[in-house]
Design an enzyme around this catalytic site. Structure first.
Site, PDB file in Angstrom:
ATOM      1  CG  LEU A 153      -1.973   1.074   1.351  1.00  0.00           C
ATOM      2  CD1 LEU A 153      -2.909   1.055   0.150  1.00  0.00           C
ATOM      3  CD2 LEU A 153      -2.769   0.910   2.641  1.00  0.00           C
ATOM      4  CG  ASP A 154       2.053   5.062  -2.875  1.00  0.00           C
ATOM      5  OD1 ASP A 154       2.307   6.070  -2.197  1.00  0.00           O
ATOM      6  OD2 ASP A 154       2.563   4.832  -3.980  1.00  0.00           O
ATOM      7  N   PRO A 155       3.073   4.541   0.304  1.00  0.00           N
ATOM      8  CG  PRO A 155       5.394   4.762   0.573  1.00  0.00           C
ATOM      9  CD  PRO A 155       4.346   4.261  -0.388  1.00  0.00           C
ATOM     10  CG  LEU A 156       2.433   9.631  -1.312  1.00  0.00           C
ATOM     11  CD1 LEU A 156       2.456  10.270  -2.693  1.00  0.00           C
ATOM     12  CD2 LEU A 156       2.734  10.662  -0.244  1.00  0.00           C
TER      13      LEU A 156
END
Length: 330
Positions: A49-52
């Site tokens: 899951l993307d850091p953003l």
């Protein structure tokens, strides 16, 4: 002189912790943090899951890691907000502005938004973004992008199971669209937001992304990292749910003591079960998850098995003394 580091005494932990991943953490950063808090021996996550992005990230420990692939393949649901009128190099807020265009909100009637949503629902093709972890010759695409190198990327087929598009404002008060998306593995929501912006004629880039569900596991069952850090060890362990949480869509089959032992040895068992592609197999006495398999023509065929030690450790996690002697017969 630096103080000596305290060595963490690891222990067997088996199960699934549903984490509400915070912004700024990679999936692996979050996994390692929770693994340390639980003092767990073995851990893995169920896809990045993307850091953003924030939201649902199932973390698997011990025996549950054997079933993590199931969540990799599962459909995911996201809520995203894309700012209209501006496109960036990365299709999100991290990139540099590439183009700005006027936004005619009056033209974005509910009917038009619905038509655009329909255009991107079902089987679609996406060109993966350069700023992604996909690899070319062993090197991530985002590494090429940082060097200013553009790599040709073939379009990939993905499926948008459901999509709702509505007008809103982003956190800074700019005109935006809110996307509620249920999609297949491999879908890039940044690319979807950018493509929808192009279909609306003004461009867009992602400003907010939150995963609300993965494979039927939603935010309601999640714990935040902040809350987990504030707990004592016993409370943290209570957040770990049994491995079979990942098997809620499997058909359950319960075996007798005799058949359970044979199944755990990798042997097929015969019975009057209907054909099934995904079966969760339990022993009757004690009631314990043994593994997963599938049924063909009345035969239960093992696919992934827990070890007797893993089963014993899971049972001992909720002490029931009478179970221990029975388990020795499995």
């Amino acid at each position: 002189m630096n103080a000596p580091r305290t060595r963490v005494q690891r222990r067997p932990v088996h199960g699934v912790l549903l984490l509400d991943k915070p912004l700024g953490f990679s999936s692996n950063d979050a996994l390692q943090k929770v693994k340390w808090l639980l003092r767990a021996e073995k851990a893995g996550h169920t896809g990045t899951l993307d850091p953003l992005a924030s939201g649902v990230l199932p973390l698997c420990f011990g025996a549950a890691t054997k079933f993590s692939q199931l969540q990799l393949e599962a459909a995911k649901t996201y809520v995203a907000i894309a700012r209209l009128g501006t496109t960036t190099t990365t299709a999100d807020a991290e990139g540099e502005v590439v183009r700005e265009r006027p936004v005619d909100l009056a033209a974005f009637t509910p009917g038009r938004l619905q038509a655009v949503a329909a255009q991107f629902t079902g089987a679609i093709s996406q060109v993966p973004p350069m700023h992604s972890a996909l690899k070319k010759d062993g090197k991530a695409l985002y590494e090429y992008a940082r060097e200013g190198i553009e790599i040709e990327r073939p379009a990939r087929a993905v499926t948008i199971h459901a999509l709702a598009v509505s007008l809103c404002e982003d956190a800074d008060g700019f005109a935006a669209v809110k996307l509620v998306v249920t999609c297949s593995k491999g879908t890039y929501i940044r690319t979807l937001g950018e493509d929808i912006g192009e279909a609306l004629g003004c461009g867009a880039h992602l400003r907010f992304l939150r995963r609300t569900d993965t494979g039927g596991l939603g935010l309601d069952g999640c714990v935040t990292l902040e809350a987990l850090e504030a707990m004592d060890e016993e409370q943290r362990l209570l957040q770990v749910q049994p491995p079979q949480l990942l098997l809620h869509e499997h058909t359950p089959v319960t075996l007798s003591e005799y058949d359970a032992g044979r199944f755990l040895s990798g042997m097929r068992r015969s019975g009057d079960w209907p054909d099934a592609d995904a079966v969760a197999v339990y022993g009757a006495q004690p009631h314990a998850l043994l593994g997963v398999g599938h049924v063909r023509a009345g035969e239960l065929i093992p696919d992934r098995l827990l070890s007797p030690l893993e089963i014993q450790q899971i049972l001992e996690g909720t002490p029931r003394p009478t179970d221990r002697g029975i388990l020795e017969t499995l």
